[in-house]
Every structure is written in C-alpha cells, then in structure tokens.
Design a protein around this motif. Structure first.
Motif, short mmCIF file in Angstrom:
data_model
loop_
_atom_site.label_atom_id
_atom_site.label_comp_id
_atom_site.label_asym_id
_atom_site.label_seq_id
_atom_site.Cartn_x
_atom_site.Cartn_y
_atom_site.Cartn_z
N GLY A 94 0.79 -1.22 0.00
CA GLY A 94 0.00 0.00 0.00
C GLY A 94 0.82 1.27 0.00
O GLY A 94 0.26 2.36 -0.14
N MET A 95 2.13 1.18 0.15
CA MET A 95 2.96 2.39 0.19
C MET A 95 3.11 3.02 -1.19
O MET A 95 3.21 4.23 -1.31
N VAL A 96 3.12 2.19 -2.23
CA VAL A 96 3.26 2.70 -3.59
C VAL A 96 1.89 2.56 -4.26
O VAL A 96 1.33 1.48 -4.32
N LYS A 97 1.39 3.69 -4.75
CA LYS A 97 0.07 3.68 -5.37
C LYS A 97 0.15 3.10 -6.78
O LYS A 97 1.13 3.29 -7.49
N LYS A 98 -0.93 2.38 -7.17
CA LYS A 98 -1.01 1.85 -8.52
C LYS A 98 -1.27 3.00 -9.49
O LYS A 98 -1.98 3.94 -9.17
N PRO A 99 -0.71 2.90 -10.71
CA PRO A 99 -1.00 3.94 -11.69
C PRO A 99 -2.48 3.88 -12.09
O PRO A 99 -3.10 2.82 -12.02
N SER A 100 -3.03 5.02 -12.51
CA SER A 100 -4.45 5.06 -12.88
C SER A 100 -4.73 4.20 -14.11
O SER A 100 -5.81 3.66 -14.24
N LYS A 101 -3.76 4.10 -15.00
CA LYS A 101 -3.91 3.21 -16.16
C LYS A 101 -2.60 2.47 -16.38
O LYS A 101 -1.52 3.02 -16.12
#
Length: 80
Positions: free
Chosen positions: A54-61
C-alpha cells in the motif's frame, strides 16, 4: 502526538510510546521511507516485506511496453 528534538549530531530519541507501537527496542533497525515530498514514514526494519503493501500507489492506467521504452529512450538521452 509524540515529538523529539534533533541533537547537534542529527540524532533523535524515539519516544517510548512510538517504540512500543512499532515493537522496537535498543539495537533494532528502523527505515525512513519517503512517501511524498517532505513526508517520511518510520518503519521497523524487522517487519515482513508484506508490511510495505500500500505504500506505492497503482497507476491510474497500465503503462504499455512501448510507453516504457519511449520514456527510457527520451529520458536516457537527456542524461547524456
């Protein structure tokens, strides 16, 4: 909120309440992880790697291989 003062040597004492919450004691290692500009999280280095979830956010696409190659080529050329 727990606070500490930085010494002239750049050292701090981690407050007892924070050490207890992290489950750390004398001799344990901690990591400072930058989560955004000017903001860090303090992690006990004894935690399993799953604690980093959860520390690194997933890219929107999703990024395609072609987009990655393009970014590497253009930014690599700038570095020279």
């Amino acid at each position: 909120m727990a606070t500490s003062t930085i010494t002239s040597k750049g050292q701090i004492t981690i407050p007892a309440t924070v050490r207890a919450a992290l489950g750390i004691s004398a001799g344990d290692k901690v990591e400072f992880v930058q989560v955004e500009s000017g903001r860090f999280e303090l992690l006990a280095a004894t935690l399993p790697v799953s604690a980093l979830k959860g520390m690194v956010k997933k890219p929107s696409k999703p990024v395609t291989i072609e987009e990655m190659s393009e970014a590497i080529a253009s930014n690599g050329a700038k570095a020279k």
